[in-house]
Structure formats: C-alpha cells, structure tokens
Motif scaffolding. Structure first.
Motif, short mmCIF file in Angstrom:
data_model
loop_
_atom_site.label_atom_id
_atom_site.label_comp_id
_atom_site.label_asym_id
_atom_site.label_seq_id
_atom_site.Cartn_x
_atom_site.Cartn_y
_atom_site.Cartn_z
N ILE A 213 0.91 -1.04 0.12
CA ILE A 213 -0.03 0.00 -0.04
C ILE A 213 0.91 1.22 -0.08
O ILE A 213 1.67 1.50 0.93
CB ILE A 213 -0.85 0.09 1.22
CG1 ILE A 213 -1.64 -1.14 1.31
CG2 ILE A 213 -1.92 1.22 1.08
CD1 ILE A 213 -2.62 -1.44 2.75
N PRO A 214 0.75 2.16 -1.14
CA PRO A 214 1.59 3.33 -0.93
C PRO A 214 1.03 4.49 -0.15
O PRO A 214 0.01 4.19 0.26
CB PRO A 214 1.49 3.72 -2.53
CG PRO A 214 0.76 2.59 -3.32
CD PRO A 214 -0.14 1.96 -2.20
N ASP A 215 1.91 5.38 0.30
CA ASP A 215 1.33 6.59 1.01
C ASP A 215 0.16 7.30 0.19
O ASP A 215 0.07 7.13 -0.92
CB ASP A 215 2.64 7.70 1.01
CG ASP A 215 3.64 7.18 1.84
OD1 ASP A 215 3.37 6.42 2.94
OD2 ASP A 215 4.86 7.40 1.74
N ALA B 27 -3.17 1.23 12.67
CA ALA B 27 -2.23 0.22 12.26
C ALA B 27 -0.85 0.29 12.97
O ALA B 27 -0.21 -0.81 13.64
CB ALA B 27 -1.80 0.15 10.69
N TYR B 28 -0.34 1.31 13.24
CA TYR B 28 0.94 1.59 14.01
C TYR B 28 0.84 1.15 15.33
O TYR B 28 1.51 0.53 16.26
CB TYR B 28 1.48 2.85 13.95
CG TYR B 28 2.32 3.13 12.76
CD1 TYR B 28 3.83 2.73 12.93
CD2 TYR B 28 2.08 3.84 11.55
CE1 TYR B 28 4.54 2.84 11.99
CE2 TYR B 28 3.04 3.70 10.61
CZ TYR B 28 4.12 3.50 10.55
OH TYR B 28 5.17 3.53 9.61
N ALA B 29 -0.45 1.49 15.81
CA ALA B 29 -0.60 1.50 17.44
C ALA B 29 -0.83 -0.35 17.69
O ALA B 29 -0.30 -0.61 18.65
CB ALA B 29 -1.92 1.94 17.73
N VAL B 30 -1.21 -0.98 16.60
CA VAL B 30 -1.04 -2.35 16.65
C VAL B 30 0.23 -3.04 16.45
O VAL B 30 0.58 -3.87 17.07
CB VAL B 30 -2.34 -2.95 15.94
CG1 VAL B 30 -2.23 -4.48 15.84
CG2 VAL B 30 -3.66 -2.63 16.29
N ALA C 54 12.23 -6.24 5.64
CA ALA C 54 12.24 -6.34 4.14
C ALA C 54 11.39 -5.01 3.54
O ALA C 54 11.72 -4.46 2.63
CB ALA C 54 11.90 -7.62 3.61
N LEU C 55 10.03 -4.94 4.26
CA LEU C 55 9.36 -4.16 3.74
C LEU C 55 9.59 -2.78 4.14
O LEU C 55 9.53 -1.97 3.29
CB LEU C 55 7.92 -4.32 4.43
CG LEU C 55 7.01 -5.57 4.03
CD1 LEU C 55 5.91 -5.87 5.19
CD2 LEU C 55 6.60 -5.32 2.70
N LEU C 56 10.25 -2.45 5.32
CA LEU C 56 10.91 -1.17 5.69
C LEU C 56 12.00 -0.69 4.56
O LEU C 56 11.82 0.38 4.14
CB LEU C 56 11.63 -1.10 6.89
CG LEU C 56 12.02 0.07 7.62
CD1 LEU C 56 10.95 1.11 7.69
CD2 LEU C 56 12.57 -0.24 8.79
N ILE C 57 12.86 -1.71 4.21
CA ILE C 57 13.78 -1.37 3.14
C ILE C 57 13.09 -0.96 1.98
O ILE C 57 13.94 0.04 1.24
CB ILE C 57 14.83 -2.49 3.24
CG1 ILE C 57 15.71 -2.80 4.48
CG2 ILE C 57 15.98 -2.21 2.04
CD1 ILE C 57 16.67 -4.05 4.47
N THR D 282 3.93 6.03 5.66
CA THR D 282 2.79 6.08 6.66
C THR D 282 1.99 4.75 6.74
O THR D 282 1.37 4.44 7.73
CB THR D 282 1.63 7.21 6.13
OG1 THR D 282 1.31 6.90 4.82
CG2 THR D 282 2.45 8.80 6.11
N THR D 283 1.96 3.96 5.57
CA THR D 283 1.31 2.79 5.62
C THR D 283 2.15 1.57 5.86
O THR D 283 1.67 0.33 5.57
CB THR D 283 0.93 2.59 4.02
OG1 THR D 283 2.06 2.62 3.16
CG2 THR D 283 -0.39 3.67 3.70
N PHE D 284 3.31 1.86 6.24
CA PHE D 284 4.49 0.63 6.61
C PHE D 284 3.51 -0.26 7.54
O PHE D 284 3.68 -1.47 7.37
CB PHE D 284 5.60 1.25 7.15
CG PHE D 284 6.49 0.04 7.71
CD1 PHE D 284 6.93 -1.19 6.90
CD2 PHE D 284 7.11 0.25 9.12
CE1 PHE D 284 7.78 -1.77 7.43
CE2 PHE D 284 7.71 -0.69 9.71
CZ PHE D 284 8.16 -1.75 8.85
N ALA D 285 3.16 0.18 8.53
CA ALA D 285 2.49 -0.62 9.83
C ALA D 285 1.22 -1.46 9.13
O ALA D 285 1.24 -2.83 9.38
CB ALA D 285 2.08 0.03 10.89
N ALA D 286 0.59 -1.00 8.30
CA ALA D 286 -0.54 -1.48 7.66
C ALA D 286 0.05 -2.68 6.75
O ALA D 286 -0.35 -4.08 6.59
CB ALA D 286 -1.33 -0.89 6.91
#
Length: 218
Positions: free
Chosen positions: A3-5, A16-19, A90-93, A104-108
């Motif tokens: 999912i893009p920003d 999503a980040y809270a979870v 891997a997703l973060l990189i 912003t959508t990294f957690a999701a």
C-alpha cells in the motif's frame, strides 16, 4: 500488494501503528532469544530472498498489485514471530530505498504481509505438518490471509474517509471490489505461487539442514 502513501486515511495509519508497534517489540525480543551463529545466516538469506521476490509486483484490477512474499517459509523454519520481524524489515527497506510501499502505510503493510502471512502460515502448518503438501497449503494460506487484511485496509477507506460530497478522500474502490480483485487473485494465482515456492524451499532446506526445522522454534 504494497500500500503506497496516500491510500489510507491518517486514522487508519495511526491505528495500524498502534497495533504493530507492540507486536514488533515482542518479535524483536523473540529474535534475540532464538537466533544463534548457525541459524542467523539462514534467516538473513531467507529475509533477503523475501525482499527480492516482493519486488516483482504484478498489477491487478482494483487499483493494487500482487506478488509472492516468502513469509510462510520463514515462519515454518523460525516461527511466526521471527518471520514477522524479518518480513517487516524487508518491507521497511523496500519503502525507504525503493518507494515500494509507503512510510505512513508501513505498519498496515507489515500487519498484512508480515503478521497475517507469518502467523497464518504457522497455524496452518502446525495442523497439517504430517501431510506431504502441508508447506504448499501453508504458503497458499499465508498469501491469501495477507491479501485479505491488505484488502480490508484499502476497501474500508471509501466508507470512513469521504468529503462533504461523499467522495472518497483516499483509496476510491469499494470493499467488495477490492476483496474480489486482491483476495481473488491471491486465491487462484499468487497464493499458488507462494505455495509452490514454500513447498520447494521447505524440501530443500529440511534436507540440507534439518536441525533448523521450526519444530523447535517458539
């Protein structure tokens, strides 16, 4: 499936980040307790492989794309918590260096592809492990479970974030359309690819280094 920003509302991203943040904290503790000099190189290799195969995104109807992830193979050999951390990394990189998925959508993205994919695969594999094709089913389920959560994040946007005229502010496609496009494609295409990859990888790794089999992973 990244999912893009700009595709999710700020409220969705914050939720999503809270979870995800508490789950990352638990997962990092599991990583420190589980890894040793023998298992770390294999984890690094499988994480790198997950990174590579996720770069091959194939566009599908409904405004998104699909790809294999590799979470199931990691979960089978290292347990779901370590797989969750590895795929999240891997997703973060990918997000930071290649713009594949947003910040912003990294957690999701992590909750869908890393968490749902890893824990779903582990759960299925533990119940079917006596069957020859348990890795295939685990891989298939991993992809479908991840796509379901990603589709849910996207598909609810037109219902929770609209302007005064009722127009969607973020992702514009309805939940049924998104579920059909994303989950449907993973049911019949990407899930099968993930299953084949998991089955072949499982057979190879178990044969070459059976001591790392995830029966002992926690």
């Amino acid at each position: 499936m990244h999912i893009p920003d700009g595709y999710l509302s700020p409220a969705t991203c914050l939720a999503a980040y809270a979870v995800a943040v508490p789950l990352w904290a638990v997962g990092l503790k599991k990583v420190r307790n589980r890894l040793d000099e023998r298992s770390l190189p294999l984890l690094a290799s499988l994480t790198a492989l997950s990174f590579v195969i996720m770069m091959f995104n194939i566009p599908i109807p409904g405004g998104t794309s699909g790809h294999a992830v590799g979470a199931a193979l990691l979960a089978i050999f290292f347990g779901p918590w370590i797989a969750f951390i590895a795929v999240s990394l891997a997703l973060l990189i990918q997000a930071l260096l290649f713009g594949d998925g947003g910040i912003t959508t990294f957690a999701a993205n992590a909750l869908g592809m890393a968490a749902a994919g890893s824990f779903g695969a582990w759960w299925i594999f533990q119940r079917l492990r006596s069957y020859r094709y348990a890795p295939f089913v685990a891989g298939w389920f991993s992809a479908v479970a991840g796509s379901f959560l990603i589709a849910l994040f996207l598909g609810v946007q037109p219902y929770i974030a609209v302007d005064a005229a009722g127009k969607a502010l973020y992702f514009p496609f309805s939940l049924p359309t998104t579920m059909l496009a994303l989950v449907g494609s993973h049911l019949v295409i990407f899930g099968v690819i993930e299953g084949i990859f998991t089955q072949l990888g499982y057979a190879f790794l178990k044969k070459t280094d059976p001591d790392l089999f995830a029966e002992e992973a926690r």
